[in-house]
Design an enzyme around this catalytic site. Structure first.
Site, short mmCIF file in Angstrom:
data_model
loop_
_atom_site.label_atom_id
_atom_site.label_comp_id
_atom_site.label_asym_id
_atom_site.label_seq_id
_atom_site.Cartn_x
_atom_site.Cartn_y
_atom_site.Cartn_z
N LYS A 21 3.71 -7.67 4.94
CA LYS A 21 2.82 -7.16 5.98
C LYS A 21 3.21 -5.72 6.31
O LYS A 21 4.39 -5.42 6.46
CB LYS A 21 2.94 -8.03 7.25
N LYS A 46 -4.28 -4.21 -0.57
CA LYS A 46 -4.01 -4.15 0.87
C LYS A 46 -5.27 -4.52 1.63
O LYS A 46 -6.31 -3.89 1.45
CB LYS A 46 -3.54 -2.76 1.29
N ASP A 139 5.95 7.57 9.04
CA ASP A 139 6.61 6.26 8.97
C ASP A 139 7.51 6.19 7.74
O ASP A 139 7.55 5.18 7.03
CB ASP A 139 5.55 5.14 8.93
C1 LIG Z 1 2.91 -4.48 3.23
C2 LIG Z 1 3.61 -4.25 1.92
N1 LIG Z 1 4.89 -4.90 1.97
C3 LIG Z 1 5.59 -5.14 0.79
N2 LIG Z 1 5.15 -4.66 -0.41
C4 LIG Z 1 5.89 -4.94 -1.53
C5 LIG Z 1 5.45 -4.46 -2.84
C6 LIG Z 1 6.04 -4.81 -4.03
N3 LIG Z 1 5.42 -4.18 -5.05
C7 LIG Z 1 4.42 -3.42 -4.53
N4 LIG Z 1 3.56 -2.61 -5.19
C8 LIG Z 1 2.66 -1.93 -4.47
C9 LIG Z 1 2.62 -2.04 -3.08
CL1 LIG Z 1 1.42 -1.12 -2.20
C10 LIG Z 1 3.48 -2.87 -2.37
C11 LIG Z 1 4.41 -3.57 -3.13
N5 LIG Z 1 7.05 -5.64 -1.51
C12 LIG Z 1 7.49 -6.12 -0.32
C13 LIG Z 1 6.78 -5.86 0.86
F1 LIG Z 1 7.21 -6.33 2.04
C14 LIG Z 1 3.77 -2.74 1.73
O1 LIG Z 1 2.81 -2.07 1.38
N6 LIG Z 1 4.96 -2.23 2.07
C15 LIG Z 1 5.15 -0.82 2.04
C16 LIG Z 1 5.60 -0.41 0.65
F2 LIG Z 1 4.61 -0.57 -0.24
F3 LIG Z 1 6.00 0.85 0.67
F4 LIG Z 1 6.63 -1.22 0.29
#
Ligand SMILES: C[C@H](Nc1nc(-c2c[nH]c3ncc(Cl)cc23)ncc1F)C(=O)NCC(F)(F)F
Length: 261
Positions: A21, A46, A139
């Site tokens: 999230k 997303k 952020d």
């Molecule tokens: C809410 C989402 N959270 C997460 N995303 C991913 C992820 C793995 N691989 C990924 N590849 C492309 C994207 Cl956009 C996310 C992930 N892994 C664990 C998370 F908790 C997120 O966007 N977090 C911000 C950021 F992307 F910088 F980590």
């Protein structure tokens, strides 16, 4: 002007798992498989969490911002997916298999100094690119850095990103909302003022995490923000982490340290 939008058809997006999230949305791992034979590519999707804080307008801004970026150190935009009836939309991005830097540091504790400095320099290059376009990330944190492979990280989650007006050097937010204050520069805590300099401060906090033991899962509460405000006012700064190699802990030049009025 609307950027060229690559359309992903919802019926071909196969849900695989939830990745996490973010500020205003959740991200899922999907396979875009139009041929239906599992040969399609993995993508990160997303979806907007419709709650009071985030609006479709804000989400569209995030989509437009990401769609403009072309940088090796920023997660790649792939397109959008409109749900049936165009009631809501999803942002389709490249999927980075190693996950966020926070998770990576927790599972691969042996990330050496050389590797961390490579990651730090890549984040700087990505932030430099943002600055040339007058964007402030707002952020920057290890949880918002993605690991593409053992020697490549990328900046992600542009949910709070704002463009600095051409006649000013900073961006002022009205509704501070749930702010990640431990990564905030003093002027961001006290006056909700954000600039490239406040992004530099957050970068300093990002650097602190990998070189320290307690990885950046700080819990925050209103009283803590008062406390943080005061100790920063009295020039307290994050101490160099215990096992941080001396050559990495060189004191920041005065120019980087906010001279607190
Ligand atoms: C809410 C989402 N959270 C997460 N995303 C991913 C992820 C793995 N691989 C990924 N590849 C492309 C994207 Cl956009 C996310 C992930 N892994 C664990 C998370 F908790 C997120 O966007 N977090 C911000 C950021 F992307 F910088 F980590």
């Amino acid at each position: 002007a609307q950027p060229e939008q690559i359309l992903f058809e919802e019926r071909h997006l196969r849900f695989i798992s939830s990745l996490g999230k973010g500020n205003f949305g959740s991200v899922e791992l999907c396979r875009y498989d139009p041929l239906g034979d599992n040969t399609g590519e993995l993508v990160a999707v997303k979806k907007l969490q419709p709650n009071k804080k985030s609006t479709l307008e804000d989400f569209k801004k995030e989509v437009n911002i990401l769609s403009i970026f072309e940088c090796d150190y920023i997660v790649k935009y792939k397109g959008v997916c409109y749900s049936t009836g165009r009631l809501s939309m999803s942002l389709v991005m490249e999927y980075l298999p190693y996950g966020s830097l926070i998770g990576y540091l927790e599972s691969y504790r042996h990330v050496n100094t050389r590797r961390m400095l490579l990651f730090a320099s890549q984040i700087c290059t990505g932030m430099e690119y943002l600055q040339t376009l007058r964007y402030v990330h707002r952020d920057l944190a290890a949880r918002n850095i993605l690991v593409a492979n053992e020697s490549l990280v990328k900046i992600a989650d542009f949910g709070l990103t704002k463009v600095i007006p051409s006649d000013k050097e900073y961006y002022r937010v009205m509704q501070p909302g749930e702010s990640p204050i431990f990564w905030y520069a003093p002027e961001s805590i006290n006056e909700s003022r954000f600039s490239h300099k406040s992004d530099v401060w957050s970068f300093g906090v990002v650097l602190h995490d990998p070189f320290s033991n307690e990885i950046g899962h700080y819990v925050q509460s209103p009283s803590i923000s008062m406390h943080l405000e005061n100790i920063l006012k009295n020039n307290w700064r994050l101490p160099a982490p215990l096992n941080c190699p001396p050559k990495v802990c060189v004191p920041l030049p005065r120019s980087c340290i906010h001279i607190y009025p």
